[in-house]
Write an enzyme that holds these catalytic residues in place. Structure first.
Site, PDB file in Angstrom:
ATOM      1  N   ASP A 194       0.853  -1.188   0.000  1.00 46.53           N
ATOM      2  CA  ASP A 194       0.000   0.000   0.000  1.00 46.53           C
ATOM      3  C   ASP A 194       0.889   1.239   0.000  1.00 46.53           C
ATOM      4  O   ASP A 194       1.647   1.456   0.945  1.00 46.53           O
ATOM      5  CB  ASP A 194      -0.898  -0.015   1.244  1.00 46.53           C
ATOM      6  CG  ASP A 194      -2.023   1.003   1.172  1.00 46.53           C
ATOM      7  OD1 ASP A 194      -1.925   1.962   0.391  1.00 46.53           O
ATOM      8  OD2 ASP A 194      -3.011   0.832   1.913  1.00 46.53           O
ATOM      9  N   ARG A 216      -0.285   4.424  -0.427  1.00 45.59           N
ATOM     10  CA  ARG A 216      -1.092   5.632  -0.332  1.00 45.59           C
ATOM     11  C   ARG A 216      -0.619   6.590   0.751  1.00 45.59           C
ATOM     12  O   ARG A 216      -0.037   6.197   1.743  1.00 45.59           O
ATOM     13  CB  ARG A 216      -2.562   5.258  -0.078  1.00 45.59           C
ATOM     14  CG  ARG A 216      -3.213   4.665  -1.304  1.00 45.59           C
ATOM     15  CD  ARG A 216      -4.604   4.230  -1.012  1.00 45.59           C
ATOM     16  NE  ARG A 216      -4.632   3.113  -0.077  1.00 45.59           N
ATOM     17  CZ  ARG A 216      -5.736   2.601   0.424  1.00 45.59           C
ATOM     18  NH1 ARG A 216      -6.904   3.102   0.085  1.00 45.59           N
ATOM     19  NH2 ARG A 216      -5.680   1.580   1.245  1.00 45.59           N
TER      20      ARG A 216
HETATM   21  N1  LIG Z   1      -2.398  -2.420  -6.336  1.00 48.34           N
HETATM   22  C1  LIG Z   1      -3.655  -2.823  -6.242  1.00 48.34           C
HETATM   23  N2  LIG Z   1      -4.582  -1.919  -5.931  1.00 48.34           N
HETATM   24  C2  LIG Z   1      -5.852  -2.343  -5.818  1.00 48.34           C
HETATM   25  C3  LIG Z   1      -6.235  -3.679  -6.048  1.00 48.34           C
HETATM   26  N3  LIG Z   1      -7.566  -3.770  -5.877  1.00 48.34           N
HETATM   27  C4  LIG Z   1      -8.001  -2.531  -5.554  1.00 48.34           C
HETATM   28  N4  LIG Z   1      -6.967  -1.667  -5.532  1.00 48.34           N
HETATM   29  C5  LIG Z   1      -6.953  -0.260  -5.149  1.00 48.34           C
HETATM   30  O1  LIG Z   1      -7.133  -0.210  -3.761  1.00 48.34           O
HETATM   31  C6  LIG Z   1      -7.643   1.065  -3.396  1.00 48.34           C
HETATM   32  C7  LIG Z   1      -8.736   0.816  -2.382  1.00 48.34           C
HETATM   33  O2  LIG Z   1      -8.117   0.274  -1.269  1.00 48.34           O
HETATM   34  P1  LIG Z   1      -8.680  -0.921  -0.455  1.00 48.34           P
HETATM   35  O3  LIG Z   1      -7.506  -1.570   0.221  1.00 48.34           O
HETATM   36  O4  LIG Z   1      -9.574  -1.754  -1.313  1.00 48.34           O
HETATM   37  O5  LIG Z   1      -9.628  -0.309   0.629  1.00 48.34           O
HETATM   38  P2  LIG Z   1      -9.336   0.850   1.625  1.00 48.34           P
HETATM   39  O6  LIG Z   1      -9.715   2.113   0.943  1.00 48.34           O
HETATM   40  O7  LIG Z   1      -7.965   0.768   2.196  1.00 48.34           O
HETATM   41  O8  LIG Z   1     -10.289   0.447   2.815  1.00 48.34           O
HETATM   42  P3  LIG Z   1     -11.825   0.724   2.927  1.00 48.34           P
HETATM   43  O9  LIG Z   1     -11.949   2.123   3.435  1.00 48.34           O
HETATM   44  O10 LIG Z   1     -12.334  -0.270   3.888  1.00 48.34           O
HETATM   45  O11 LIG Z   1     -12.390   0.547   1.551  1.00 48.34           O
HETATM   46  C8  LIG Z   1      -8.059   1.738  -4.680  1.00 48.34           C
HETATM   47  O12 LIG Z   1      -7.061   2.716  -5.002  1.00 48.34           O
HETATM   48  C9  LIG Z   1      -8.030   0.603  -5.705  1.00 48.34           C
HETATM   49  O13 LIG Z   1      -7.675   1.068  -7.012  1.00 48.34           O
HETATM   50  C10 LIG Z   1      -5.219  -4.611  -6.379  1.00 48.34           C
HETATM   51  O14 LIG Z   1      -5.442  -5.817  -6.545  1.00 48.34           O
HETATM   52  N5  LIG Z   1      -3.945  -4.133  -6.485  1.00 48.34           N
END
Ligand SMILES: Nc1nc2c(ncn2[C@@H]2O[C@H](COP(=O)(O)OP(=O)(O)OP(=O)(O)O)[C@@H](O)[C@H]2O)c(=O)[nH]1
Ligand SMILES: [Zn+2]
EC number: 3.5.4.25
Length: 219
Positions: free
Chosen positions: A126, A128
């Site tokens: 992650d 972000r």
């Molecule tokens: N690298 C990668 N990114 C993903 C994948 N699936 C979804 N994403 C990205 O993950 C991000 C969303 O993060 P998540 O981990 O699904 O959820 P979160 O926002 O951390 O948590 P919530 O608030 O519960 O939804 C978005 O930017 C999506 O584009 C994947 O398989 N690989």
């Protein structure tokens, strides 16, 4: 990190009438959005979703993840409450970008899980950064949040950036045959708080997104 507010306009959609606020992170040139509904600047905690861009899930109806379902459910819940906000952050693919996410999906097609795929590409699970949320919320006059998320790391990140989250509102929607392994990996490897009892319901996004009222937890 410097934020520039550019303009705001009405955004009517299937769920209600929102206001769309456009911002630019002037350090990176990345354009971020806030989508608000009702009076959010009265000082009381605001129902909020901090949503990371997922073009495939949010716009292309992908069932590989739960993002589109979460976005829709968040909008429905905000309209039902009469006030709330979504920060729509342009950090696609947990920060690795759209094309790298397609590379990661290809690796997942071949058997890797979502964390392994990122790592095989040389990225952390992650990438972000939620630092931009603080000036965006300050601009909107919002002081505290009831945050719709299953991700405890997101809650921690909010706190590290000085944001007050008074409550976590679970947002568990969208489980389907294409994302079961993905959601289980998020729970097992990334610590997402998923309750097995809620897993699973209707295949149609509309029905699902309009699912029952949010459960509440004190963050
Ligand atoms: N690298 C990668 N990114 C993903 C994948 N699936 C979804 N994403 C990205 O993950 C991000 C969303 O993060 P998540 O981990 O699904 O959820 P979160 O926002 O951390 O948590 P919530 O608030 O519960 O939804 C978005 O930017 C999506 O584009 C994947 O398989 N690989
Ligand atoms: Zn997604």
């Amino acid at each position: 990190m410097t934020l520039r507010f550019v303009e705001a306009c009405k955004l009517p959609n299937r769920f209600g009438v929102f206001t769309l606020h456009g911002f630019e992170d002037t350090d990176t040139g990345i354009e971020h959005l806030a989508i608000t509904h009702g009076d959010i600047a009265d000082g009381t905690p605001v129902l909020a979703r901090i949503h990371s861009e997922c073009l495939t899930g949010d716009s292309l109806f992908s069932e590989r993840c739960d993002c589109g379902y979460q976005l829709e459910a968040a909008m429905r819940q905000i309209v039902a409450e009469g006030r709330g906000l979504i920060l729509y952050l342009r950090q696609e693919g947990r920060g690795i970008g759209l094309l790298n996410k397609i590379r990661a999906y290809k690796l997942q097609d071949e058997g890797a899980d979502t964390v392994e795929a990122n790592e095989q590409l040389g990225f952390p699970a992650d990438m972000r950064d939620f630092g931009i949320c603080q000036p965006m919320l300050a601009h909107l006059g919002v002081k505290s949040l009831r945050l719709m998320t299953n991700n405890p790391r997101k809650l921690e990140s909010m706190r590290q950036h000085g944001l007050m989250v008074v409550e976590r509102v679970p947002l568990q929607v969208g489980r389907n045959p294409h994302n079961t392994d993905y959601l289980d990996t998020k729970a097992n490897k990334l610590g997402h708080l998923m309750k097995p009892a809620v897993a699973y319901r209707a295949p149609h996004r509309k029905a699902d997104g309009g699912a029952s009222a949010p459960e509440r937890e004190t963050a």
